[in-house]
Design a protein around this motif. Structure first.
Motif, PDB file in Angstrom:
ATOM      1  N   ARG A  80      12.864 -10.972  -0.425  1.00 51.38           N
ATOM      2  CA  ARG A  80      13.134 -10.023  -1.518  1.00 51.38           C
ATOM      3  C   ARG A  80      11.876  -9.198  -1.760  1.00 51.38           C
ATOM      4  N   VAL A  81      12.029  -7.882  -1.690  1.00 52.25           N
ATOM      5  CA  VAL A  81      10.909  -6.960  -1.837  1.00 52.25           C
ATOM      6  C   VAL A  81      11.113  -6.163  -3.119  1.00 52.25           C
ATOM      7  N   ARG A  82      10.074  -6.172  -3.974  1.00 52.64           N
ATOM      8  CA  ARG A  82      10.128  -5.387  -5.208  1.00 52.64           C
ATOM      9  C   ARG A  82       9.427  -4.059  -4.962  1.00 52.64           C
ATOM     10  N   LEU A  83      10.164  -2.968  -5.150  1.00 51.84           N
ATOM     11  CA  LEU A  83       9.637  -1.627  -4.939  1.00 51.84           C
ATOM     12  C   LEU A  83       9.301  -0.990  -6.278  1.00 51.84           C
ATOM     13  N   SER A  84       8.159  -0.360  -6.347  1.00 51.04           N
ATOM     14  CA  SER A  84       7.754   0.389  -7.536  1.00 51.04           C
ATOM     15  C   SER A  84       7.794   1.864  -7.157  1.00 51.04           C
TER      16      SER A  84
END
Length: 170
Positions: A80-84
């Motif tokens: 799971r990758v959190r993108l800002s």
């Protein structure tokens, strides 16, 4: 009680205030250049593999940087990758938006590439999950361009040319 400051005390006070003001202005200038104070929106994406992504990896739309990877975590059997994403670009994240991991070279410097959805599709809400496509492996790329088949045809053509040249010599 009246406080009396000598001339040296005043000079030291002004010097300290000037140094603090200079430090604050330096932090603000560097922060603006590094997008520290730019408002962002968070989105999530899941991949089957990590693909060498790390916090700070760029997120690009049409090869222009629109955000950064905040963190990469393992959730079950997925990454799971959190993108800002910078706030001015969040309206490009629609229900049919697709995210992939790309690399300008075969080794390192991976980035998250965004293919925006159609303008008439509904927006993905902040903290929503974006659809993903897995990164193509080298064998998939080679299969796509039929490298093996092309190499066979090329060797056959070279043999035919060699036969023709031999017949012309005779």
């Amino acid at each position: 009680m009246e406080l009396k400051f000598s001339r040296m005390d005043r000079v030291v006070g002004v010097f300290i205030i000037a140094v603090v003001a200079l430090m604050v202005s330096t932090v603000v200038l560097i922060g603006r250049g590094k997008d520290w104070f730019r408002p962002t929106v968070t989105y999530f994406v899941e991949f089957k593999e990590n693909y060498n992504l790390s916090p700070g990896s760029p997120v690009k739309l049409y090869k222009a940087e629109i955000g950064k990877v905040k963190d990469v975590t393992l959730v079950g059997d997925a990454v799971r990758v959190r993108l800002s994403i910078f706030e001015e670009y969040h309206n490009r994240f629609r229900q049919d938006t697709v995210v992939t991991v790309e690399s300008p070279t075969f080794i390192g410097s991976e980035y998250v590439a965004v293919r925006p959805g159609k303008p008439d599709s509904p927006l993905i809400p902040p903290s929503g999950t974006v659809k993903s496509e897995e990164k193509k492996t080298l064998s998939q790329i080679l299969a796509e361009y039929e490298v093996e088949e092309t190499a066979k045809r090329l060797t056959e053509t070279i043999r035919n040319l060699a036969d023709i040249i031999d017949e012309l010599r005779d």
